[in-house]
Structure formats: C-alpha cells, structure tokens
Design an enzyme around this catalytic site. Structure first.
Site: not given
Ligand code: CA
Length: 581
Positions: A344, A373, A440
C-alpha cells in the site's frame, strides 16, 4: 529525418535481457518519420585484420520492426542473441526523406563504412548476465486475480461479528463505519465457488488487527483481526486455496501505522522519551492535538499518510523499523506460505527499504510476487530488486477514458496504451496488475453507466491485454456501487451462476486457456479503418480481438466473422469478438 526525436538508453527498458539468451532493444523515433531501422551488432572482440592488415569489426545486420506507435513517437524493436553473451551495437536509421544516419553511444554519424568501424561509437552490453535480468514470476502471467474485501465477501462465522453488525443486505448502501461481519471462514466456505468462476489468485485487502472495517489502520501486523478469524483459520485457508491451485496475496501497509498501534500509543504517552519516537517522522512534541495544515492550523507535529492524523507515517530509514517490518514480511511467507505482497502507498516509502524487502521475501520464495501501489510512471521501482510489478492504474484508466467515458478517441487510447507498454521491460508488463475497479473506486458497472454489456466489453479488453487481470469481488454478480463506501456493499450471492457470472467466467476461462499467449505473447494495438479496435497477441497461438466502441454496428472483417460463425456478421456497439488461430 527528425533527429531530435531519436532516443535509446542502454541498461533500461530500451535495452534489456528478456531471459538468459535474449537481448531486446527498442529505439524511439518521431512518428511516421522513419522508413527502416537496422541494428548492426556483434561481439566487441570479434575483430579481424583484413588483407591490408587493417582491423575490421565483423558485425551482422538485423532489421528492426515497428512494434508500436505512441502519441508522438514510433517504437522499433528487435531481439538479439549473442553466442558469447557480449554485444556492441549501433542503429542504422533511414528516414522517409531518404536520409540515412548511424546512431551510437557517442552520437549521430553519417552512415559510412568508416563510421561503422568507429568502435567507440557502439552501445555496449559488456556481458549478458542472466542473474541481472529482471525476473518476474511466471505464475503471475497465468493468473486471474480476484480481490476480496473481507468484511463484505461472506460472513461464515457469526460468533466473531463485531458489535452492531448489520444484517447482510446486498442492496444496502454501507456507511463509512458499518460492519457486516464478513470473515475468513466466509472465504473458505466459498472457495469452491471461486474455483468454479475460474480465478486462481486471491488478493486480500488487509486482514491484520485493526479497528476500522477496511483494516488499513493496522494495530498489529503479526495478528489476524479477531473479527476475521485467527491464524489457524488463515493457515487452513491458504492450504485449501493452494490445493485448488490458487495463490494468495496479502496487503501490507508499511507507509504508516494505525493510531491505535502499541508503538504510536507509546509515543502519545511518553512523547520524546518514547522508545518509538524515532519510528515516526516527528517534527515537534507534544504531538497532540494535531495541527492539520489543510484546515489552516499550521505545520503538523508529525507526518502522516495524506493529512490523516490517525495514520502516522513510519520512518523506514530507521534500521529498527526496517527490521520490524521485514520480520512481518517474512513471517507471513515463512509461516503461512503466502505467495505475494501488495504494498500500500508503496511510492511514498524509500527505495532503500524496498530493496531490503524484495531481497528478504525472494530469499524465502524465489518466485515471490511483490506488487507496489503506484499510480504514476514506475520505472525506478521496476528495474529488478524492488517490485515485480505495480497496480497498472495508468493503463486501466486510459482504457476506461475511452471505453466508458469517451474522453479520448480509440486512436488516442491505443497510442497512449502503447506508450505505457514502452515504459517497462516486457517481462515486467506481463506481471502488472490490471484492475478496472477496486475498494477505492466506484464499481465497473457504475462507471459503465449500469450498462452490463459495456462493462463486460471493457473487462474483455483488459483480459486481452498484457498484464494479469484482476476482478473486484461482486463484478461477476453484476454488482454496482459508487465511490467508497458504496463500492463495498455486502456480496450479492443470489446472483451466483447468473447471466453476468457466466459471461465473466467465460472470459476467465479464455484468459487461462490461452495463458501462454495472453500472459507472455507480444501485443499490438491498432484501430481499423472501420473504427474497430484491434488487439493482436502472438505467442503459442495468435489471438485477435475486435472491439466496437462506436455507436453504430460495424461490419466484421471476414476472418473475424467466420471465427464467430457469422456469414457476414456485424458487430454491435459495445460488442467484441475474440478469434484464436
Ligand atoms: Ca463474522
């Protein structure tokens, strides 16, 4: 010839080992400016005296092919082999205007034999070290990922439900702080359903102890959240998935920690005296009450993810923090046999740390997959030794900007996607994670204006592209949903086996059946004169896909029509056909 557009950089995505014996070269030129490119290459020591005693470099000539057209440039490519694993090379470039130039390590020259013998002007690959080739895990190239948001996938055990758990109603619009009781037992219970769907990689949003429903605010990286289950259950789940040929990817949040973590709580209690004070980026004590700059409150006392006071940023330059996080990274690989980490906010953590991370996990499992990410160009992380691939937002968003919103034309999309593919080595492109939606974003169906055919067409396009496709849970059930938290509705199991489910399962089956071609083959994108988008993938088979993104039916070419059993078929708007030779 527009010489200012000529570009080639050795030891980059323009010159890389694809495997131990194959060197791939790319040259950038201006668009529609060049008639041909030939690479002259040979072993740097392959030099012989001619009759007059003059030393002559013996080179071979190989034509390069135009492998793609981007927005402003053309790309030329070639694969070379070298029996002694050493190569020096120059490009002979012929413009449409008849100009012929040599491009080498020290610049442009007229194409004369004397200049071809100027050895100092050759680009060099001093030795093709297989160990230095960027390695990417082969299994990812055969994987169709399925993203699970554990709190909303299935509730398999009501005993662990958080206080205030709401009834499982797929039609609900969840609030930011609602709980629905989803857990790991729910995933275990539905593994057979996922196997029937055909996916072979499960990507879990965080499952570690955390107080929110999304678990991105980790309290303890070494514990499973009790509302999801325990370690014994997780071990059972990994084993059961592996038995079905499914790989497991977990989500690691190493950029920041949760506010409730023991370490941050210690900082709150002890201030500068806390033994964890150097674990974070603290500018000033006391750290609370937090001054939020976007609320005009001045400089914050500590750095955070975005301006989220409850997500203090970790100081990954601190060796103690590094050791702690690496212990975590290794623990779940060693003890639970996971196959991949998704990282992340990976772009906001330092490269130094990621190099240690990559080395730690791949020393346990050589084909471990590290997925970062990153939402922008990612070359610095993808040269081997940091990430295997990144979440390919640039690629998928460009796709959606044509298919779903028509913000750009088919021609623009194809050019921009080609530019994206040219940013990275081929073996890296093959392990990018291509997802159209996630926890998201709004769901694909909602982005497709609730047009199921359009959603499916866009999904089919992604399934024919280089890179591993990923489906967000519920896509196969035809679920819609706006930006989070609405995209996190409880799974609608009533649609299992329904029409949408069958269409998605068919796409997954196709991708996996032709995994060698779709996972590793070459890619050529174009727009046909009749407006159809054409995707050509060549590997073990040749696969051609046609997509109609215009608003009228388009006559299929004979080949494509025949492939579908049409005598003289037309492809409807939002339609697609995939033909396999
Ligand atoms: Ca539960």
């Amino acid at each position: 010839m527009i010489t200012s557009a000529l570009r080639h950089r050795p030891e980059s995505e323009d010159c890389f080992l694809y495997d131990a014996d194959h060197l791939r070269l790319r040259l950038h030129t201006a668009k529609d400016d060049i008639a041909s490119v030939t690479v002259i290459a040979g072993d740097p020591y392959w030099i012989f005296a001619d009759a007059s005693g003059q030393n002559i470099f013996k080179y071979t000539e190989t034509k390069m092919t135009r492998i793609g057209q981007g927005e402003t440039q053309d790309y030329w490519g070639v694969t070379l082999t070298a029996p002694y694993h050493r190569v020096q090379y120059q490009f002979v470039i012929e413009g449409l205007d008849g100009t012929k130039m040599l491009l080498g390590d020290r610049g442009l020259r007229a194409d004369t034999e004397a200049n071809r013998q100027e050895l100092s002007n050759y680009f060099r690959v001093p030795y093709m070290h297989a160990i230095d080739a960027v390695q990417t895990p082969d299994w990812v190239k055969r994987t169709v990922w399925y993203q699970i948001f554990p709190e909303r996938f299935a509730n398999g055990d009501s005993n662990n439900d958080p206080v205030g758990t709401k009834p499982w109603r797929p039609e609900d619009h969840p609030g930011r702080d609602d709980f629905y009781g989803g857990d790991l037992q729910g995933v275990l219970d539905h593994l057979d359903d996922l196997q029937k769907l055909g996916v072979n990689g499960l990507y879990f949003c965080p499952i570690f102890a955390a107080s929110s429903n999304h678990k991105y605010d980790t309290i303890d990286y070494l514990e499973i959240d009790p509302a999801f289950g325990d370690k014994a259950l997780f071990a059972k789940l990994v084993k059961a998935a592996h038995k079905r040929g499914m790989k497991i990817m977990l989500d690691a949040v190493f950029n920041h920690m949760g506010y409730e973590s023991m370490q941050w709580q210690d900082v709150l209690a002890n201030g500068a005296q806390s033994r964890f004070a150097d674990w974070f980026h603290i500018n000033e004590f006391p750290v609370m009450p937090f001054r939020n700059p976007i609320k005009g409150e001045g400089q914050p006392q500590y750095e955070t993810f975005a301006f989220e006071p409850h997500m203090p940023k970790l100081n990954t330059a601190n060796p103690e923090v590094q050791d702690y996080l690496l212990t975590v990274a290794k623990y779940w690989v060693k003890e639970f046999d996971i196959d991949a980490w998704r990282l992340d906010v990976a772009n906001e953590v330092d490269h130094h740390f990621w190099r240690r991370f990559y080395s730690a996990v791949t020393s346990i499992k050589t084909d471990f997959y590290v997925l970062g990410e990153v939402w922008h160009s990612s070359q610095p992380w993808l040269n081997g030794g940091e990430f295997s691939g990144v979440m390919n937002y640039a690629y998928t968003e460009l796709t959606m900007d044509h298919f779903l919103t028509h913000k750009q034309t088919a021609t623009q999309m194809v050019a921009r996607l080609t530019d994206q593919l040219m940013l990275y080595r081929d073996q890296v492109n093959q392990v990018m994670l291509n997802m159209l939606d996630s926890h998201d974003t709004a769901r694909l169906l909602t982005l497709a204006h609730d047009d199921q055919e359009l959603a499916l067409q866009t999904l089919a396009f992604i399934f024919t592209q280089t890179g591993a496709p990923c489906i967000y849970y519920g896509t196969e059930m035809g679920m819609d949903g706006d930006n989070d938290p609405d995209d996190r509705r409880p799974m609608d199991w009533s649609k299992l086996g329904g029409a949408t489910w069958q269409s998605v399962a068919a796409l997954i089956k196709l991708r996996r059946k032709y995994a060698d071609t779709l996972g590793k083959g070459t890619t050529k994108l174009s727009v046909a004169p009749n407006g159809l988008i054409v995707v050509e993938r060549v590997g073990e088979q040749k696969l051609t896909a046609y997509f109609n993104t215009t608003d009228a039916p388009v006559q299929l070419t004979t080949d494509a029509a025949l492939a579908q059993g049409y005598a003289a078929g037309k492809l409807a708007p939002n339609g697609f056909v995939i033909k396999v030779d």
